[in-house]
Write an enzyme that holds these catalytic residues in place. Structure first.
Site, PDB file in Angstrom:
ATOM      1  N   GLU A  49       0.988  -1.255   0.023  1.00 15.66           N
ATOM      2  CA  GLU A  49       0.131  -0.112   0.196  1.00 15.66           C
ATOM      3  C   GLU A  49       0.890   1.221   0.014  1.00 15.66           C
ATOM      4  OE1 GLU A  49      -2.959  -0.086   3.003  1.00 15.66           O
ATOM      5  OE2 GLU A  49      -3.306   1.881   2.878  1.00 15.66           O
ATOM      6  N   ASP A  60      -5.124   9.729   9.573  1.00 22.81           N
ATOM      7  CA  ASP A  60      -4.045   8.948   9.907  1.00 22.81           C
ATOM      8  C   ASP A  60      -3.234   9.723  11.203  1.00 22.81           C
ATOM      9  OD1 ASP A  60      -3.612   7.086   7.638  1.00 22.81           O
ATOM     10  OD2 ASP A  60      -3.186   9.260   6.284  1.00 22.81           O
TER      11      ASP A  60
END
Length: 263
Positions: A49, A60
């Site tokens: 990824e 995040d």
């Protein structure tokens, strides 16, 4: 649509637990990032990824946020990601992870065409819920759209996400952002069972997988794990080491060994 990523990962998951590392494109530098990719041992991983840096990565945690900010400061753009990645010949599938406005600004179909050409099989749009998936219809036959579920998702919605996702189902391990997630293992186990009742795609757990031991523990009841913040933290600690690509392989080999111990 032909879900090539789903076919590849489904077949791999019949043989072993899946390991998907996450790296931010251009971190710690563009050159060292590309060196890491060129030297990644495909025996350790099943796909990779790659985060396309965004100025406001709301899903995040601090480790990935910092890597994104540093990559942006180095001049990384989605166009640069495409240009650099198309020069590499890698033997594992690539999955892009980014946010909706990045894809929109690039042009949805153009994004799919370019990133497919650069070796990407799938796309995660972290701020797109299930209802936004039709906005990415122009990516049909270009990239598999991977949807996220979590332990707080209601059962019927989980099943719908499972049926709509392509490639695999990305299951967020608990509450919180990447690297700062409180894993609630029993709830997680129940959610995996619900998802697998609605799809034969692999179910991969991400967020908070910070050690080989944790990876082994979680993967014992799902198809594999995604390791992001822990890997980027390791890269940060060793970013000046001349053998960084080999160190990254060593890091991932420990996760692979732990996953291979699952019977």
């Amino acid at each position: 649509m032909k879900d090539i990523l789903g076919s590849v990962l489904r077949e791999k998951s019949q043989k072993r637990k899946l390991l998907l590392p996450y790296l931010t494109f251009g971190y710690p530098t563009i050159e060292s990032f590309l060196a890491i990719l060129e030297n990644l041992n495909p025996d350790f991983i099943d796909a990779l990824e790659i985060g396309i840096p965004h100025s406001d990565p709301v899903a995040d945690g601090p480790v990935i946020q910092e890597s994104s900010q540093k990559a942006l400061a180095l001049g990384v753009t989605p166009r640069l990601v495409f240009e650099k990645m198309q020069t590499l010949k890698l033997s594992f599938p690539l999955i892009a992870m980014t946010y909706g406005n990045i894809v929109y600004q690039y042009g949805i179909k153009k994004f799919g065409q370019d990133f497919k050409e650069a070796g990407f099989y799938g796309l995660i749009v972290a701020d797109f819920p299930l209802e936004a998936k039709p906005l990415l219809d122009k990516l049909e036959n270009l990239l598999s759209i991977i949807l996220l579920a979590s332990t707080t998702t209601p059962e019927e919605r989980l099943k719908k996400i499972a049926r709509e996702s392509q490639g695999f189902v990305y299951l967020v391990s608990g509450k919180g952002v990447t690297g700062k997630t409180r894993i609630q293992q029993e709830e997680l186990r129940e959610v995996v069972t619900i998802i697998k009742s609605a799809t034969d795609l692999p179910v991969l757990v991400g967020f908070g997988i910070n050690s080989p031991e944790k990876a082994k523990e979680i993967a014992s009841f799902c198809d594999g794990v995604i390791v992001g913040s822990a890997l980027l933290h390791f890269v940060t600690q060793n970013k000046h080491h001349k053998d960084l690509p080999q160190l990254v392989n060593d890091f991932l080999s420990n996760f692979r060994k732990a996953l291979n111990e699952i019977e």
